[in-house]
Design an enzyme around this catalytic site. Structure first.
Site, PDB file in Angstrom:
ATOM      1  N   HIS A 140      -6.322  12.842  13.827  1.00 29.79           N
ATOM      2  CA  HIS A 140      -4.953  11.820  14.450  1.00 29.79           C
ATOM      3  C   HIS A 140      -3.845  12.748  14.437  1.00 29.79           C
ATOM      4  CE1 HIS A 140      -7.965   9.091  12.466  1.00 29.79           C
ATOM      5  NE2 HIS A 140      -8.141   8.580  13.678  1.00 29.79           N
TER       6      HIS A 140
ATOM      7  N   HIS B 225      -0.804   2.535  11.937  1.00 31.86           N
ATOM      8  CA  HIS B 225       0.325   3.302  11.900  1.00 31.86           C
ATOM      9  C   HIS B 225       0.731   4.600  12.949  1.00 31.86           C
ATOM     10  CE1 HIS B 225      -2.196   5.610   9.107  1.00 31.86           C
ATOM     11  NE2 HIS B 225      -1.230   6.574   9.175  1.00 31.86           N
TER      12      HIS B 225
ATOM     13  N   GLU C 297      -2.637  14.111  11.026  1.00 35.01           N
ATOM     14  CA  GLU C 297      -3.462  14.149   9.649  1.00 35.01           C
ATOM     15  C   GLU C 297      -5.199  14.478  10.184  1.00 35.01           C
ATOM     16  OE1 GLU C 297      -3.271   9.849   8.696  1.00 35.01           O
ATOM     17  OE2 GLU C 297      -1.401   9.949   8.933  1.00 35.01           O
TER      18      GLU C 297
ATOM     19  N   HIS D 245      -3.354   4.926  15.024  1.00 42.90           N
ATOM     20  CA  HIS D 245      -4.800   4.769  14.084  1.00 42.90           C
ATOM     21  C   HIS D 245      -4.515   4.009  12.923  1.00 42.90           C
ATOM     22  CE1 HIS D 245      -2.750   8.047  12.111  1.00 42.90           C
ATOM     23  NE2 HIS D 245      -3.591   7.734  11.169  1.00 42.90           N
TER      24      HIS D 245
ATOM     25  N   HIS E 288       0.969  -1.255  -0.030  1.00 42.90           N
ATOM     26  CA  HIS E 288      -0.076  -0.153   0.005  1.00 42.90           C
ATOM     27  C   HIS E 288       0.999   1.135   0.041  1.00 42.90           C
ATOM     28  CE1 HIS E 288      -2.868   2.955   1.512  1.00 42.90           C
ATOM     29  NE2 HIS E 288      -3.643   2.005   1.188  1.00 42.90           N
TER      30      HIS E 288
END
Length: 399
Positions: free
Chosen positions: A304, A274, A280, A310, A230
Site C-alpha cells: 500500500h 487509513h 507499507e 487501505h 488502536h
C-alpha cells in the site's frame, strides 16, 4: 526498470521448489527477485525490497567427485541487508562467523561483509531442501533500535537478545582441492564476479560492533493499549533506519506478533482504515494476519504505497464490529511484518507481471457499505445539530 503504480497490490508466495532433481538448482543469489525500491545506491539514498527462493547451497558439500566445486560468496557494496526467512532455516556463513537463522528469526548483514547462504541441512534431507523469504536493503545508514521515549529502559526488542557470531575461518584452497571461489559484488544494483584461489572466510579473529547479527522475533516485548483505541503500528518497531527528516524513517521493520488486546468494548480492534504518508510493504511468516484472513498467505506480500487507502477487508470488518470486546482477546493466529518507508516505492516489472500477483486484490473491500446514513434523519447539509452545538458550548465552558 521500476515503475510507479498507486494501486493496492498483493502477491502470493514465490514457488518453493525442493531440490529433488526435477527442478532447476538455484542458490540464494540466483533466487533473489527485486520487487520494488526507490532512490539510488550510488548516491547512498533509498532502499529496495526483494523476495528470495532457492534450493541449492552457495557453498555445496564436497561429494568426492572429479568435477570442480564452485563456492559462491557475496558482499553488498550498496547497503545493509535485513533477511526475514519464511520457509526453511538458513546457515549464514560470513567472514566474521556463522549464524543459523530460523523462520521467526531475522538477521542483518552490514554493507561490505562477505557472506554465503546455505540451507540448514540438519533439519531436512538434501532432496527436500528449499528456503524462501524476504529481504529489505537500505542504501544509507544502518539498522538500529528505535528510541523508547516514555516506554523507558526495557521493551520492544531488547539489546540483550541480539546474537553475534564467534570468529570462524576456512582454510580451503583450490591448490589442495577441486574447489573454486567466486565472489559476487553487488555494486550499483549490478552484479560483478571475480574468482580467487582461496576462501574469503579467512578472518581468524575480530573485535568491534560492525558485524552480522540475528534476533528471535519471539522475544519481542509488545507494548499495547489497555484502555481504548488502536495504537499506531510503529509501537511494534523492531529495528529502524532513520531518514534526514525527524519523525520519519527511511525504513522501519515492524512486526505484528501474538499479543493481548484489552481495550474497551467500543474499540475497533483490527487496524483502522487509513491513508499513510509512509509506504507499507507487508509479508506473512506463518498463520493468518488479523486484518486479512483470506488471500494474504505465508510467503506472500502486499503493498500500500504512499497515500493509498487501505484497511481490513470486508469479512474482517464485519467480524470485528460484531465481536464481543468487553473482555481481553489474544491475537495468536500468525506472525506478520511490515517494511515501512517514507519513500514512494516503484515496482519492478517482475512485481507487476509475475503470476503470483493477485490482480483482483482490491475486490476484498467491495462488500463494505455506508454504516452511518440515517442516524440524523431529516438533517440537511449545513444544518446545525442543536444538541451537538450545546455540548460543544458546554465543553468550551469547562475548558
Amino acid at each position: 526498470d521500476l515503475k510507479l503504480d498507486p494501486n493496492p497490490m498483493r502477491w502470493g508466495p514465490m514457488p518453493l521448489e525442493e531440490a529433488d532433481g526435477s527442478s532447476q538448482r538455484v542458490n540464494f543469489v540466483e533466487g533473489m527477485r527485486t520487487l520494488m525500491g526507490a532512490g539510488d545506491p550510488a548516491a547512498k539514498a533509498g532502499l529496495a525490497i526483494h523476495f528470495y527462493s532457492f534450493n541449492a547451497d552457495m557453498i555445496p558439500a564436497n561429494d568426492g567427485g572429479d568435477g570442480d566445486i564452485v563456492n559462491t560468496h557475496m558482499y553488498n557494496s550498496d547497503g545493509d541487508l535485513l533477511i526475514v526467512p519464511q520457509a526453511g532455516s538458513l546457515l549464514l556463513l560470513t567472514e566474521l562467523g556463522r549464524l543459523i537463522v530460523h523462520p521467526t528469526e531475522i538477521c542483518v548483514i552490514p554493507r561490505g561483509i562477505v557472506f554465503s547462504v546455505n540451507i540448514h541441512q540438519s533439519e531436512v534431507s538434501p532432496s527436500k531442501a528449499a528456503a524462501r523469504g524476504y529481504i529489505l536493503e537500505i542504501f544509507k545508514g544502518h539498522f538500529a533500535l528505535p528510541e523508547l521515549g516514555p516506554i523507558g529502559s526495557n521493551g520492544l526488542a531488547n539489546p540483550r537478545d541480539f546474537l553475534y557470531p564467534s570468529a570462524w575461518y576456512d582454510e580451503t584452497k583450490n591448490t589442495a582441492s577441486n574447489a573454486k571461489f567466486d565472489i559476487v559484488n553487488k555494486f550499483g544494483n549490478e552484479l560483478f564476479v571475480r574468482t580467487t584461489d582461496h576462501s574469503p572466510f579467512n578472518v581468524v579473529a575480530w573485535h568491534g560492533t560492525y558485524s552480522p547479527f540475528k534476533y528471535d522475533l519471539k522475544k519481542f516485548c509488545a507494548i499495547n493499549s489497555v484502555t481504548y483505541d488502536h495504537p499506531d503500528p510503529s509501537i511494534y518497531t523492531v529495528l529502524t533506519a532513520q531518514s534526514d527528516e525527524p519523525g520519519t524513517a527511511l525504513a522501519d521493520f515492524v512486526i505484528f506478533p501474538p499479543r493481548i488486546m484489552a481495550t474497551d468494548d467500543n474499540t475497533f480492534r483490527p487496524p483502522w482504515f487509513h491513508r499513510n504518508v509512509m509506504a507499507e510493504f507487508m509479508g506473512l511468516i506463518y498463520g493468518q494476519y488479523d486484518a486479512k484472513r483470506e488471500g494474504f498467505v505465508p510467503g506472500g506480500a502486499s503493498l500500500h504505497n504512499t497515500m493509498t487507502p487501505h484497511g481490513p477487508d470486508t469479512d474482517t470488518y464485519k467480524r470485528a464490529v460484531e465481536a464481543d470486546c468487553s473482555k481481553p482477546s489474544k491475537f495468536e493466529g500468525g506472525l506478520a511484518f511490515m517494511f515501512e518507508t517514507c519513500l514512494t516505492l516503484k515496482c519492478s516489472k517482475y512485481a507487476l507481471t509475475c503470476p503470483q500477483r493477485q490482480m483482483n486484490y482490491a475486490q476484498c473491500w467491495d462488500g463494505l457499505r455506508n454504516n452511518f446514513s440515517g442516524w440524523k434523519e431529516g438533517r440537511k447539509r449545513g444544518e446545525t445539530d442543536d444538541a451537538c452545538e450545546g455540548d460543544n458550548q458546554k465543553r468550551a465552558k469547562n475548558n
